[in-house]
Motif scaffolding. Structure first.
Motif, PDB file in Angstrom:
ATOM      1  N   ALA A  33       0.831  -1.213   0.000  1.00 50.39           N
ATOM      2  CA  ALA A  33       0.000   0.000   0.000  1.00 50.39           C
ATOM      3  C   ALA A  33       0.861   1.256   0.000  1.00 50.39           C
ATOM      4  O   ALA A  33       0.426   2.316   0.436  1.00 50.39           O
ATOM      5  CB  ALA A  33      -0.927  -0.004   1.217  1.00 50.39           C
ATOM      6  N   THR A  34       2.064   1.148  -0.525  1.00 52.11           N
ATOM      7  CA  THR A  34       2.986   2.279  -0.550  1.00 52.11           C
ATOM      8  C   THR A  34       2.378   3.487  -1.246  1.00 52.11           C
ATOM      9  O   THR A  34       1.806   3.369  -2.328  1.00 52.11           O
ATOM     10  CB  THR A  34       4.271   1.866  -1.296  1.00 52.11           C
ATOM     11  OG1 THR A  34       4.859   0.737  -0.645  1.00 52.11           O
ATOM     12  CG2 THR A  34       5.267   3.015  -1.338  1.00 52.11           C
ATOM     13  N   CYS A  35       2.499   4.649  -0.627  1.00 49.23           N
ATOM     14  CA  CYS A  35       2.210   5.918  -1.293  1.00 49.23           C
ATOM     15  C   CYS A  35       3.397   6.819  -0.973  1.00 49.23           C
ATOM     16  O   CYS A  35       3.514   7.329   0.149  1.00 49.23           O
ATOM     17  CB  CYS A  35       0.905   6.530  -0.797  1.00 49.23           C
ATOM     18  SG  CYS A  35       0.421   8.031  -1.692  1.00 49.23           S
ATOM     19  N   GLU A  36       4.285   6.966  -1.929  1.00 47.64           N
ATOM     20  CA  GLU A  36       5.583   7.577  -1.701  1.00 47.64           C
ATOM     21  C   GLU A  36       5.470   8.937  -1.012  1.00 47.64           C
ATOM     22  O   GLU A  36       4.872   9.870  -1.534  1.00 47.64           O
ATOM     23  CB  GLU A  36       6.333   7.735  -3.026  1.00 47.64           C
ATOM     24  CG  GLU A  36       6.579   6.430  -3.759  1.00 47.64           C
ATOM     25  CD  GLU A  36       5.477   6.096  -4.759  1.00 47.64           C
ATOM     26  OE1 GLU A  36       4.301   6.076  -4.344  1.00 47.64           O
ATOM     27  OE2 GLU A  36       5.798   5.881  -5.936  1.00 47.64           O
ATOM     28  N   GLY A  37       6.059   9.029   0.173  1.00 51.98           N
ATOM     29  CA  GLY A  37       6.027  10.268   0.937  1.00 51.98           C
ATOM     30  C   GLY A  37       4.819  10.416   1.849  1.00 51.98           C
ATOM     31  O   GLY A  37       4.752  11.349   2.655  1.00 51.98           O
ATOM     32  N   SER A  39       3.223   7.316   3.226  1.00 50.80           N
ATOM     33  CA  SER A  39       2.899   5.947   3.647  1.00 50.80           C
ATOM     34  C   SER A  39       2.410   5.863   5.088  1.00 50.80           C
ATOM     35  O   SER A  39       1.613   4.989   5.428  1.00 50.80           O
ATOM     36  CB  SER A  39       4.113   5.025   3.427  1.00 50.80           C
ATOM     37  OG  SER A  39       4.292   4.773   2.051  1.00 50.80           O
ATOM     38  N   GLU A  40       2.883   6.758   5.957  1.00 43.73           N
ATOM     39  CA  GLU A  40       2.383   6.733   7.335  1.00 43.73           C
ATOM     40  C   GLU A  40       0.894   7.063   7.375  1.00 43.73           C
ATOM     41  O   GLU A  40       0.130   6.491   8.160  1.00 43.73           O
ATOM     42  CB  GLU A  40       3.149   7.729   8.211  1.00 43.73           C
ATOM     43  CG  GLU A  40       4.649   7.492   8.281  1.00 43.73           C
ATOM     44  CD  GLU A  40       5.399   8.414   7.342  1.00 43.73           C
ATOM     45  OE1 GLU A  40       5.010   8.505   6.155  1.00 43.73           O
ATOM     46  OE2 GLU A  40       6.373   9.055   7.787  1.00 43.73           O
ATOM     47  N   THR A  41       0.474   7.989   6.506  1.00 41.14           N
ATOM     48  CA  THR A  41      -0.943   8.344   6.434  1.00 41.14           C
ATOM     49  C   THR A  41      -1.758   7.178   5.901  1.00 41.14           C
ATOM     50  O   THR A  41      -2.851   6.875   6.405  1.00 41.14           O
ATOM     51  CB  THR A  41      -1.127   9.578   5.523  1.00 41.14           C
ATOM     52  OG1 THR A  41      -0.181  10.578   5.899  1.00 41.14           O
ATOM     53  CG2 THR A  41      -2.524  10.135   5.636  1.00 41.14           C
ATOM     54  N   VAL A  42      -1.225   6.510   4.885  1.00 39.89           N
ATOM     55  CA  VAL A  42      -1.910   5.345   4.323  1.00 39.89           C
ATOM     56  C   VAL A  42      -2.020   4.238   5.367  1.00 39.89           C
ATOM     57  O   VAL A  42      -3.030   3.523   5.424  1.00 39.89           O
ATOM     58  CB  VAL A  42      -1.180   4.839   3.064  1.00 39.89           C
ATOM     59  CG1 VAL A  42      -1.836   3.578   2.528  1.00 39.89           C
ATOM     60  CG2 VAL A  42      -1.173   5.911   1.985  1.00 39.89           C
ATOM     61  N   ARG A  43      -1.011   4.113   6.189  1.00 38.90           N
ATOM     62  CA  ARG A  43      -1.053   3.082   7.236  1.00 38.90           C
ATOM     63  C   ARG A  43      -2.283   3.261   8.119  1.00 38.90           C
ATOM     64  O   ARG A  43      -2.974   2.288   8.448  1.00 38.90           O
ATOM     65  CB  ARG A  43       0.231   3.164   8.075  1.00 38.90           C
ATOM     66  CG  ARG A  43       0.365   2.068   9.111  1.00 38.90           C
ATOM     67  CD  ARG A  43       1.683   2.187   9.872  1.00 38.90           C
ATOM     68  NE  ARG A  43       2.215   0.867  10.198  1.00 38.90           N
ATOM     69  CZ  ARG A  43       3.389   0.656  10.765  1.00 38.90           C
ATOM     70  NH1 ARG A  43       4.176   1.677  11.060  1.00 38.90           N
ATOM     71  NH2 ARG A  43       3.791  -0.574  11.035  1.00 38.90           N
ATOM     72  N   SER A  82      -4.630   4.024  -2.254  1.00 32.57           N
ATOM     73  CA  SER A  82      -3.439   3.230  -1.948  1.00 32.57           C
ATOM     74  C   SER A  82      -3.727   2.216  -0.847  1.00 32.57           C
ATOM     75  O   SER A  82      -3.248   1.074  -0.897  1.00 32.57           O
ATOM     76  CB  SER A  82      -2.283   4.146  -1.537  1.00 32.57           C
ATOM     77  OG  SER A  82      -1.909   4.998  -2.597  1.00 32.57           O
ATOM     78  N   ALA A  83      -4.499   2.631   0.156  1.00 31.80           N
ATOM     79  CA  ALA A  83      -4.870   1.692   1.222  1.00 31.80           C
ATOM     80  C   ALA A  83      -5.685   0.537   0.665  1.00 31.80           C
ATOM     81  O   ALA A  83      -5.422  -0.638   0.973  1.00 31.80           O
ATOM     82  CB  ALA A  83      -5.665   2.432   2.300  1.00 31.80           C
ATOM     83  N   VAL A  84      -6.664   0.837  -0.175  1.00 32.98           N
ATOM     84  CA  VAL A  84      -7.461  -0.212  -0.816  1.00 32.98           C
ATOM     85  C   VAL A  84      -6.571  -1.102  -1.667  1.00 32.98           C
ATOM     86  O   VAL A  84      -6.729  -2.331  -1.687  1.00 32.98           O
ATOM     87  CB  VAL A  84      -8.586   0.415  -1.667  1.00 32.98           C
ATOM     88  CG1 VAL A  84      -9.272  -0.650  -2.526  1.00 32.98           C
ATOM     89  CG2 VAL A  84      -9.607   1.111  -0.782  1.00 32.98           C
ATOM     90  N   SER A  85      -5.605  -0.506  -2.350  1.00 25.76           N
ATOM     91  CA  SER A  85      -4.727  -1.263  -3.241  1.00 25.76           C
ATOM     92  C   SER A  85      -3.961  -2.348  -2.493  1.00 25.76           C
ATOM     93  O   SER A  85      -3.889  -3.495  -2.943  1.00 25.76           O
ATOM     94  CB  SER A  85      -3.735  -0.321  -3.927  1.00 25.76           C
ATOM     95  OG  SER A  85      -4.388   0.601  -4.760  1.00 25.76           O
ATOM     96  N   GLY A  86      -3.359  -1.976  -1.360  1.00 25.55           N
ATOM     97  CA  GLY A  86      -2.592  -2.958  -0.604  1.00 25.55           C
ATOM     98  C   GLY A  86      -3.462  -4.073  -0.073  1.00 25.55           C
ATOM     99  O   GLY A  86      -3.084  -5.258  -0.118  1.00 25.55           O
TER     100      GLY A  86
END
Length: 382
Positions: A33-37, A39-43, A82-86
């Motif tokens: 679910a990487t979103c460059e820069g 990723s903590e928010t996506v987590r 990105s969260a959905v993607s992972g």
């Protein structure tokens, strides 16, 4: 019923976010679910979306996708997508392992036996181009992608325009006529600059010209398409079929959804089908980790209009960790004549080294993209 019992996330160097879904049958699925820069928010978004999954049947992938993407009044955007993607990748991994089949078999079966891949070679500094390309050729690749430039003025100087031409000319000289170079404008160019430079590059026969305008200016991309005979690509910052439709209608030749940004395997397959209607090829964006790469390849083996796959194995900017550091067996990702052979293992076809991932998560990362400014102090696109 294969019930989901736990969802975990791992922030691993150099800049990735891995997702692990565990089921009551003992099957574990992995996603990225990487979103460059960011990723903590996506987590945090993954943790919130996991409330919709725990306790439910892992094999209802489409239903989960619908609920995760549409179950809130406020939808879309890179963080949620990105969260959905992972999570979606991990669910497909579980399904493949449940049925003891690679994901591409569940998507309709293979339409090819191998996928051509390319690597990134920089381009911000002209002196680096030739050496980086030579390294990629030595590694077995037949295609590379380079940045057209570093920072670009809103209306480029002659020196800036000539610098772009020199970079691409240097690449063509190293590659010869039998290999390809794609040129990434990276959203750094205004439409005016992009239209000026495109005809200058045509003698070097670029494979495609990527992201000539920033995604929020997608309504302008048709103007650029009409200014050049070179194939035009875009899509790494578009997150749904709805966002791809206008650029497909504008005449792009290559669509570049990111399987870790654009809704995972489920949505990228639908984007591919939509692109096929417009005679557009797929070349997914993926300068990411091994799970995202495996997910892309699984889509590619089952997708007719799949052109080539980006990958970052051995790329020089991954200084803290390398793509293959988190996999048990590296051989499925071997290059042969510029291609990766069809993955045959169940699920995504990659075995993740869970101990290495858990140790890496203890280190974590806080990767951020650089901030560029013009000489007058104003913001410049990176």
């Amino acid at each position: 019923m294969t019930k989901i019992v736990r969802v975990e996330t791992f922030l691993v160097p150099p800049r990735w976010l891995f997702v692990r879904i565990e089921t009551d049958s003992g099957i574990v699925g992995w996603g990225e679910a990487t979103c460059e820069g960011r990723s903590e928010t996506v987590r945090t978004a993954v943790q919130q979306l996991s409330e919709l999954l725990v306790g439910r049947d892992a094999l209802r992938i489409e239903d989960h996708w619908q609920l995760m993407t549409k179950g809130s009044f406020y939808r879309g955007g890179p963080i949620l997508a990105s969260a959905v993607s992972g999570l979606d990748q991990a669910l497909w991994d579980i399904a493949g392992k449940h049925f003891d089949a690679p994901v591409h078999q569940l998507l309709g079966g293979p339409v090819r036996d191998r996928i051509r891949v390319y690597g990134w070679v920089g381009g911000d500094e002209p002196a680096e181009v030739a050496d980086h390309i030579a390294e990629q050729v030595a590694a077995g690749l037949t295609a590379v992608k380079m940045n057209a430039s570093g920072r670009m003025s809103p209306v480029a100087s002659v020196a800036e325009l000539d610098g772009v031409v020199r970079r691409v000319a240097a690449a063509r000289e190293v590659l010869g006529e039998d290999r390809d170079v794609a040129v990434d404008f990276h959203g750094r160019f205004t439409l005016a600059n992009a239209r000026r430079v495109a005809p200058l590059l045509e003698p070097f026969r670029p494979f495609f010209l990527e992201e000539p305008v920033v995604p929020e200016n997608s309504h302008l991309i048709g103007e650029f398409v009409r200014s050049t005979t070179t194939p035009v690509s875009t899509g790494e910052r578009l997150y749904s079929r709805q966002e791809f439709l206008p650029v497909l209608q504008a005449g792009i030749a290559v669509a570049q959804p990111d399987v870790s940004h654009a809704g995972g395997i489920t949505e990228v397959r639908k984007i591919a089908a939509l692109a096929e209607v417009y005679d557009v090829q797929l070349a997914p964006h993926c300068p990411l980790g091994p799970i995202a790469l495996a997910a892309c390849l699984q889509v590619g083996f089952a997708t007719p209009n799949y052109l080539i796959q980006e990958q970052s194995i051995g790329i020089h900017y991954n200084s803290d960790a390398e793509v293959l550091d988190y996999v048990v067996d590296r051989t499925p990702f071997d290059f042969a004549d510029g291609h990766i052979a069809r993955l045959t293992g169940p699920g995504l076809g990659v075995e993740i080294d869970e101990n290495a991932v858990r140790l890496a998560d203890k280190r974590g990362h806080a990767w951020r993209g650089p901030t560029w400014r013009h000489p007058d102090g104003s913001f410049a696109e990176w």
